[in-house]
Every structure is written in C-alpha cells, then in structure tokens.
Scaffold this motif. Structure first.
Motif, PDB file in Angstrom:
ATOM      1  N   ARG A   1       0.954  -0.975  -0.096  1.00 54.15           N
ATOM      2  CA  ARG A   1       0.092  -0.065   0.050  1.00 54.15           C
ATOM      3  C   ARG A   1       0.849   1.352  -0.099  1.00 54.15           C
ATOM      4  NH1 ARG A   1      -3.275  -2.531   4.453  1.00 54.15           N
ATOM      5  NH2 ARG A   1      -2.361  -0.888   5.775  1.00 54.15           N
ATOM      6  N   LEU A   2       1.938   0.932   0.934  1.00 50.24           N
ATOM      7  CA  LEU A   2       2.755   2.376   0.860  1.00 50.24           C
ATOM      8  C   LEU A   2       3.501   2.577  -0.494  1.00 50.24           C
ATOM      9  CD1 LEU A   2       4.196   2.045   4.611  1.00 50.24           C
ATOM     10  CD2 LEU A   2       2.387   3.467   3.574  1.00 50.24           C
TER      11      LEU A   2
ATOM     12  N   TRP B   1       4.824   6.577  -1.172  1.00 48.89           N
ATOM     13  CA  TRP B   1       5.642   6.895  -0.010  1.00 48.89           C
ATOM     14  C   TRP B   1       6.972   6.748  -0.055  1.00 48.89           C
ATOM     15  CZ3 TRP B   1       6.217   4.781   5.337  1.00 48.89           C
ATOM     16  CH2 TRP B   1       6.086   5.596   6.323  1.00 48.89           C
ATOM     17  N   ARG B   2       7.884   7.458   0.146  1.00 49.15           N
ATOM     18  CA  ARG B   2       9.371   7.203   0.249  1.00 49.15           C
ATOM     19  C   ARG B   2       9.796   6.251   1.191  1.00 49.15           C
ATOM     20  NH1 ARG B   2      14.329   9.573   1.898  1.00 49.15           N
ATOM     21  NH2 ARG B   2      13.248  10.816   3.155  1.00 49.15           N
ATOM     22  N   LEU B   3      10.256   5.144   0.689  1.00 54.22           N
ATOM     23  CA  LEU B   3      10.595   4.028   1.692  1.00 54.22           C
ATOM     24  C   LEU B   3      11.915   4.018   2.025  1.00 54.22           C
ATOM     25  CD1 LEU B   3       8.096   1.006   0.488  1.00 54.22           C
ATOM     26  CD2 LEU B   3       8.073   1.995   2.655  1.00 54.22           C
ATOM     27  N   THR B   4      12.168   4.671   3.118  1.00 58.13           N
ATOM     28  CA  THR B   4      13.617   4.709   3.663  1.00 58.13           C
ATOM     29  C   THR B   4      13.975   3.230   4.305  1.00 58.13           C
ATOM     30  OG1 THR B   4      13.275   5.805   5.813  1.00 58.13           O
ATOM     31  CG2 THR B   4      13.713   7.419   3.883  1.00 58.13           C
TER      32      THR B   4
ATOM     33  N   GLN C   1      14.571   2.810   7.395  1.00 58.87           N
ATOM     34  CA  GLN C   1      14.063   3.080   8.648  1.00 58.87           C
ATOM     35  C   GLN C   1      12.550   2.828   8.547  1.00 58.87           C
ATOM     36  OE1 GLN C   1      16.001   5.114   7.510  1.00 58.87           O
ATOM     37  NE2 GLN C   1      17.561   5.431   8.904  1.00 58.87           N
ATOM     38  N   ARG C   2      11.956   3.492   7.640  1.00 60.14           N
ATOM     39  CA  ARG C   2      10.171   3.360   7.114  1.00 60.14           C
ATOM     40  C   ARG C   2      10.170   1.940   6.843  1.00 60.14           C
ATOM     41  NH1 ARG C   2       8.749   8.841   3.857  1.00 60.14           N
ATOM     42  NH2 ARG C   2       8.471  10.056   5.633  1.00 60.14           N
ATOM     43  N   ARG C   3      11.051   1.544   6.148  1.00 63.10           N
ATOM     44  CA  ARG C   3      10.580  -0.122   5.599  1.00 63.10           C
ATOM     45  C   ARG C   3      10.519  -1.018   6.582  1.00 63.10           C
ATOM     46  NH1 ARG C   3      10.737  -2.802   1.017  1.00 63.10           N
ATOM     47  NH2 ARG C   3      10.922  -4.834   0.904  1.00 63.10           N
ATOM     48  N   VAL C   4      11.636  -0.901   7.491  1.00 60.03           N
ATOM     49  CA  VAL C   4      11.626  -1.825   8.733  1.00 60.03           C
ATOM     50  C   VAL C   4      10.421  -1.567   9.757  1.00 60.03           C
ATOM     51  CG1 VAL C   4      12.857  -2.089  11.110  1.00 60.03           C
ATOM     52  CG2 VAL C   4      14.355  -2.141   8.805  1.00 60.03           C
ATOM     53  N   VAL C   5       9.849  -0.351   9.872  1.00 65.05           N
ATOM     54  CA  VAL C   5       8.725  -0.238  10.704  1.00 65.05           C
ATOM     55  C   VAL C   5       7.541  -1.091  10.233  1.00 65.05           C
ATOM     56  CG1 VAL C   5       6.844   1.562  11.517  1.00 65.05           C
ATOM     57  CG2 VAL C   5       9.298   1.826  12.116  1.00 65.05           C
ATOM     58  N   ALA C   6       7.539  -0.744   8.870  1.00 59.05           N
ATOM     59  CA  ALA C   6       6.230  -1.309   8.266  1.00 59.05           C
ATOM     60  C   ALA C   6       6.578  -2.939   8.240  1.00 59.05           C
ATOM     61  CB  ALA C   6       6.359  -1.003   6.742  1.00 59.05           C
ATOM     62  N   GLU C   7       7.691  -3.364   8.229  1.00 57.48           N
ATOM     63  CA  GLU C   7       7.944  -4.816   8.130  1.00 57.48           C
ATOM     64  C   GLU C   7       7.424  -5.226   9.530  1.00 57.48           C
ATOM     65  OE1 GLU C   7      11.877  -5.321   7.050  1.00 57.48           O
ATOM     66  OE2 GLU C   7      11.590  -5.070   4.801  1.00 57.48           O
ATOM     67  N   VAL C   8       7.911  -4.691  10.425  1.00 55.99           N
ATOM     68  CA  VAL C   8       7.421  -5.087  12.104  1.00 55.99           C
ATOM     69  C   VAL C   8       5.893  -4.966  12.101  1.00 55.99           C
ATOM     70  CG1 VAL C   8       7.486  -4.126  14.392  1.00 55.99           C
ATOM     71  CG2 VAL C   8       9.666  -4.356  12.935  1.00 55.99           C
ATOM     72  N   LEU C   9       5.000  -4.177  11.566  1.00 53.91           N
ATOM     73  CA  LEU C   9       3.794  -3.905  11.740  1.00 53.91           C
ATOM     74  C   LEU C   9       2.956  -4.940  10.791  1.00 53.91           C
ATOM     75  CD1 LEU C   9       3.566  -0.370  11.691  1.00 53.91           C
ATOM     76  CD2 LEU C   9       3.039  -1.844  13.390  1.00 53.91           C
TER      77      LEU C   9
END
Length: 141
Positions: free
Chosen positions: A7-8, A13-16, A18-26
């Motif tokens: 979805r992101l 949405w720019r997947l840095t 850090q953002r990618r890891v947060v999304a993976e955790v969720l």
C-alpha cells in the motif's frame, strides 16, 4: 512483500530503510504493538533506528490512514496495520492482548433508529472484552 508495504509503495511513499523496517514489523493479521514494542523489534532488524524515528513514522502512517491507533483501558496506544480491513477487537481485560475479530451482521443496522438520536451513523467500533486463554487458566489455577 507485506500488505502495508504494498500500500505504501502504491502511494509513492518514500520507503527509507527505517520506514521499511517499521512497516515490516507491523506486518501481520493480529499485530497490535505499542510504539516501544515496534522500536524494539525494528532495532533487531536495524540497530541504528531511533525511537524518535519510529514514533514519527507511526504518526505519519496514522495520518495517512494506513495504520490505526488502538487505545484500550488507559493502556499504551497500540498500532494496527489492518486499517483497510473491517474488523473489531477482542481485548483481554487482564494482560491487554488484542485480537482482530470479524463479527457477522450489519453493526450499523443493529442500532435502532430511536437510539440514533438523529445521527447519520457512518462507522461502528466494538470492543469485546474478556480473559484470554492464558489469563483465564491463571485465574482458575
């Protein structure tokens, strides 16, 4: 790739990292982590990720409508990635465990017209409460 990541990415949405890891955790069906739990799990994958980055990313994802904040009984807010899948929550009154549930029937239609007080009801939030199997077993032991 997780549903949230897809979805992101679709939003552009720019997947840095850090953002990618947060999304993976969720990623997952019954994920309801606190911000601190997201940070701890993200740090296992990306040790240099800061708590501030996790909090900021969670705030952005809530603002985008890609995750939901779930608050129960004065406990820490939890983050639910299933924002695009209609569901309700089942919460353990003792330990706070949260599970997604999908009740049958039209919850809006279940509210009689005389109980709507002229409101145009657009959404329903139901929280089922009880004891999870672990807390129930501990209570009877």
């Amino acid at each position: 790739m997780s549903d949230l990541l897809e979805r992101l990415r679709g939003r552009g949405w720019r997947l840095t990292a850090q953002r990618r890891v947060v999304a993976e955790v969720l990623d997952g069906d019954h994920v309801h982590y606190t911000a601190d739990e997201v940070h701890a799990r993200a740090a296992e994958l990306l040790p240099e990720i800061s708590r501030a980055t996790v909090y900021n990313t969670l705030g952005e994802l809530v603002s985008l409508g890609e995750i939901m904040e779930v608050s129960t009984d004065g406990r820490a807010k939890r983050y639910d990635p299933n924002a695009h899948h209609a569901h309700q929550h089942l919460v353990c009154s003792r330990c706070g465990t949260i599970r997604d549930v999908h009740p049958t029937g039209d919850l809006i239609a279940g509210l009689p017209a005389e109980e709507r007080f002229g409101f145009q009801v657009a959404a329903v939030e139901v929280t089922y409460r009880g004891l999870c199997p672990n807390c129930s077993a501990a209570a009877t032991a």
